[in-house]
Design a protein around this motif. Structure first.
Motif, PDB file in Angstrom:
ATOM      1  N   LYS A 183       0.843  -1.194   0.000  1.00  0.00           N
ATOM      2  CA  LYS A 183       0.000   0.000   0.000  1.00  0.00           C
ATOM      3  C   LYS A 183       0.883   1.250   0.000  1.00  0.00           C
ATOM      4  CE  LYS A 183      -3.883  -2.267   0.584  1.00  0.00           C
ATOM      5  NZ  LYS A 183      -4.512  -2.723  -0.605  1.00  0.00           N
TER       6      LYS A 183
ATOM      7  N   GLU B 136       1.987   2.693   3.238  1.00  0.00           N
ATOM      8  CA  GLU B 136       3.026   2.000   4.002  1.00  0.00           C
ATOM      9  C   GLU B 136       4.436   2.486   3.642  1.00  0.00           C
ATOM     10  OE1 GLU B 136       1.301  -2.441   4.680  1.00  0.00           O
ATOM     11  OE2 GLU B 136       1.683  -1.883   2.579  1.00  0.00           O
TER      12      GLU B 136
ATOM     13  N   ASP C  38       6.765   4.674   6.192  1.00  0.00           N
ATOM     14  CA  ASP C  38       7.365   3.895   7.288  1.00  0.00           C
ATOM     15  C   ASP C  38       8.521   3.044   6.778  1.00  0.00           C
ATOM     16  OD1 ASP C  38       5.637   4.950   9.176  1.00  0.00           O
ATOM     17  OD2 ASP C  38       4.186   3.315   8.960  1.00  0.00           O
TER      18      ASP C  38
END
Length: 174
Positions: free
Chosen positions: A123, A126, A129
């Motif tokens: 995704k 994501e 991070d």
């Protein structure tokens, strides 16, 4: 009796001179607990960080919150595996360099995780991070190499601190 007294004094003086000489030699000797700085590792990790950032920007350009497409990115993962492996072999060929080798092993593992996540449907949300985690690893390796270049005693705990967050261009508003 006097000759014996002078003989003892000369022997004591010789012992002191030998002790001072040994002390000077030991004091001038540096003990290296880690391998020497390696410009190739420094440059290679810097180039890998640049390629990784380019890759992450490219795959995050998908409109909307959908998954970043894996198709067309296979070459990136193949090239990074080869580059990290090459850096690892280089690091492993230098004595007292096991910390660098371990950090490169962790980096390789995280590239494999990133590829696995990408294949399964990474995704776009994501990616920040993942970027932070990978940049922390790059910073740890580079901090360690640069400490070796300066002759510092590398601090593994400090080298593994999280990356600083980049400045946001939206004025801090979400």
């Amino acid at each position: 009796m006097r000759n014996h007294s002078w003989s003892v004094r000369i022997d004591v003086a010789r012992i002191w001179l030998v002790a001072i000489a040994i002390g000077l030699l030991v004091g001038c000797t540096t003990i290296r607990l880690v391998g020497d700085y390696d410009k190739e590792i420094d440059d290679g990790v810097t180039a890998l960080q640049r390629k990784t950032e380019t890759h992450l920007i490219k795959i995050s350009a998908v409109p909307g919150p959908g998954a970043a497409p894996y198709k067309g990115t296979e070459n990136f993962y193949q090239v990074t595996k080869v580059e990290v492996s090459s850096l690892r072999v280089r690091a492993d060929s230098t004595s007292r360099n096991s910390l660098t080798v371990r950090m490169l092993d962790r980096l390789q593992n995280n590239y494999e995780r990133l590829e696995r996540m990408h294949k399964e449907g990474l995704k776009v949300a994501e990616i920040p991070d993942l970027r932070g985690a990978l940049n922390s690893q790059f910073m740890a390796i580079l901090t360690f190499e640069l400490a070796k270049r300066r002759g510092d005693t590398p601090d593994e705990a400090k080298a593994l601190l999280p990356a600083t967050k980049p400045a946001r261009d939206d004025g801090g508003k979400k």
